[in-house]
Each structure stands twice: as C-alpha cells, then as structure tokens.
Design a protein around this motif. Structure first.
Motif, PDB file in Angstrom:
ATOM      1  N   VAL A   1       0.842  -1.198   0.000  1.00 48.51           N
ATOM      2  CA  VAL A   1       0.000   0.000   0.000  1.00 48.51           C
ATOM      3  C   VAL A   1       0.874   1.244   0.000  1.00 48.51           C
ATOM      4  O   VAL A   1       0.621   2.199  -0.734  1.00 48.51           O
ATOM      5  CB  VAL A   1      -0.966  -0.007   1.212  1.00 48.51           C
ATOM      6  N   TYR A   2       1.910   1.247   0.823  1.00 48.26           N
ATOM      7  CA  TYR A   2       2.820   2.392   0.866  1.00 48.26           C
ATOM      8  C   TYR A   2       3.503   2.602  -0.478  1.00 48.26           C
ATOM      9  O   TYR A   2       3.700   3.734  -0.912  1.00 48.26           O
ATOM     10  CB  TYR A   2       3.867   2.230   1.963  1.00 48.26           C
ATOM     11  N   LYS A   3       3.864   1.517  -1.141  1.00 47.59           N
ATOM     12  CA  LYS A   3       4.479   1.635  -2.457  1.00 47.59           C
ATOM     13  C   LYS A   3       3.506   2.270  -3.450  1.00 47.59           C
ATOM     14  O   LYS A   3       3.884   3.123  -4.250  1.00 47.59           O
ATOM     15  CB  LYS A   3       4.929   0.271  -2.972  1.00 47.59           C
ATOM     16  N   GLU A   4       2.235   1.857  -3.397  1.00 48.52           N
ATOM     17  CA  GLU A   4       1.225   2.431  -4.287  1.00 48.52           C
ATOM     18  C   GLU A   4       1.025   3.914  -3.991  1.00 48.52           C
ATOM     19  O   GLU A   4       0.936   4.734  -4.909  1.00 48.52           O
ATOM     20  CB  GLU A   4      -0.099   1.684  -4.138  1.00 48.52           C
ATOM     21  N   ILE A   5       0.964   4.256  -2.705  1.00 50.30           N
ATOM     22  CA  ILE A   5       0.787   5.657  -2.320  1.00 50.30           C
ATOM     23  C   ILE A   5       1.972   6.483  -2.797  1.00 50.30           C
ATOM     24  O   ILE A   5       1.809   7.578  -3.338  1.00 50.30           O
ATOM     25  CB  ILE A   5       0.595   5.786  -0.797  1.00 50.30           C
ATOM     26  N   LEU A   6       3.166   5.961  -2.615  1.00 50.56           N
ATOM     27  CA  LEU A   6       4.363   6.656  -3.058  1.00 50.56           C
ATOM     28  C   LEU A   6       4.356   6.864  -4.565  1.00 50.56           C
ATOM     29  O   LEU A   6       4.714   7.942  -5.058  1.00 50.56           O
ATOM     30  CB  LEU A   6       5.605   5.881  -2.621  1.00 50.56           C
ATOM     31  N   ALA A   7       3.937   5.843  -5.291  1.00 52.30           N
ATOM     32  CA  ALA A   7       3.866   5.963  -6.753  1.00 52.30           C
ATOM     33  C   ALA A   7       2.851   7.034  -7.151  1.00 52.30           C
ATOM     34  O   ALA A   7       3.114   7.847  -8.049  1.00 52.30           O
ATOM     35  CB  ALA A   7       3.486   4.617  -7.373  1.00 52.30           C
ATOM     36  N   LEU A   8       1.705   7.073  -6.464  1.00 50.32           N
ATOM     37  CA  LEU A   8       0.703   8.091  -6.767  1.00 50.32           C
ATOM     38  C   LEU A   8       1.205   9.489  -6.429  1.00 50.32           C
ATOM     39  O   LEU A   8       0.965  10.443  -7.164  1.00 50.32           O
ATOM     40  CB  LEU A   8      -0.593   7.804  -5.991  1.00 50.32           C
ATOM     41  N   LEU A   9       1.920   9.616  -5.316  1.00 51.26           N
ATOM     42  CA  LEU A   9       2.473  10.918  -4.946  1.00 51.26           C
ATOM     43  C   LEU A   9       3.506  11.387  -5.957  1.00 51.26           C
ATOM     44  O   LEU A   9       3.552  12.564  -6.322  1.00 51.26           O
ATOM     45  CB  LEU A   9       3.091  10.857  -3.547  1.00 51.26           C
ATOM     46  N   ARG A  10       4.337  10.468  -6.411  1.00 51.86           N
ATOM     47  CA  ARG A  10       5.331  10.831  -7.422  1.00 51.86           C
ATOM     48  C   ARG A  10       4.655  11.258  -8.721  1.00 51.86           C
ATOM     49  O   ARG A  10       5.077  12.204  -9.375  1.00 51.86           O
ATOM     50  CB  ARG A  10       6.274   9.661  -7.682  1.00 51.86           C
ATOM     51  N   LYS A  11       3.592  10.532  -9.075  1.00 50.55           N
ATOM     52  CA  LYS A  11       2.865  10.861 -10.291  1.00 50.55           C
ATOM     53  C   LYS A  11       2.229  12.247 -10.178  1.00 50.55           C
ATOM     54  O   LYS A  11       2.309  13.053 -11.098  1.00 50.55           O
ATOM     55  CB  LYS A  11       1.780   9.806 -10.535  1.00 50.55           C
ATOM     56  N   SER A  12       1.621  12.539  -9.023  1.00 52.31           N
ATOM     57  CA  SER A  12       0.984  13.847  -8.846  1.00 52.31           C
ATOM     58  C   SER A  12       2.034  14.949  -8.777  1.00 52.31           C
ATOM     59  O   SER A  12       1.803  16.062  -9.235  1.00 52.31           O
ATOM     60  CB  SER A  12       0.110  13.867  -7.596  1.00 52.31           C
TER      61      SER A  12
END
Length: 107
Positions: free
Chosen positions: A29-40
C-alpha cells in the motif's frame, strides 16, 4: 498444561504469520501511495501555476502590497478552492514589465 503450551505456540505462529501478512500488505500500500504521490508531483511540475506566496516572494512584496496590486488590476488571480493562483506566463510578463519601470510601483 501441555495442551496449553501447544496452543500458545500455535497462537504465536499464527500471530507472526498474520503480522507478516499485514506488514507486507502495508508495504505494498505504501508503495502504491508513493507511486501516486510521485505521479501527482510530476503533474504539478507540468502545471504552470504560481501560488500567492510564490508571487509575493518573486516580486519581493509584502502581503498588503500584494492585495493592493490585485485591487489595482496588476494581478488577476485565478481562484482554485479559495486560493489565489497565477499563470506562469502572466507572472513572467509582469516581471519583465517591472524590470523596465521608471520609478515606484507598476506602470
């Protein structure tokens, strides 16, 4: 007592497995959140908007001067969720205009 110890051991094994599963799930989940934050964050870099604080820092003006410029029509903010934002091109044009001012504020 023997049964109790065995149950305790089984419980501890089960607990360790469960905690391991939870930690792995959290990690994903943290990896997904991090990926979304990087994308944003990369999207934010693409948007050519300046916030009010960035504009104040860029022009080196006080809060009161900032609102005086808005009242005078030199700054035209775009309101997004109640906050002032400015197009990058407009601010750069205003900076260029201010560079060649004769004296005092904007002309």
């Amino acid at each position: 007592m023997n049964v109790r110890k065995r149950n305790r051991k089984e419980y501890m094994k089960w607990r360790a497995r469960t905690i391991a599963k939870i930690l792995l799930a959290k990690k994903s989940v943290y990896k997904e959140i991090l990926a979304l934050l990087r994308k944003s964050a990369s999207k934010e870099e693409d948007t050519p908007l300046f916030s009010a604080k960035e504009v104040q820092a860029l022009f080196n003006i006080a809060h009161s001067t900032y609102y005086r410029w808005i009242g005078g029509g030199w700054l035209n903010p775009t309101l997004i969720n109640g906050r002032h934002y400015y197009q990058k091109e407009d601010i750069l044009a205003l900076l260029e205009k201010r560079r060649y001012r004769s004296r005092g504020g904007l002309e």
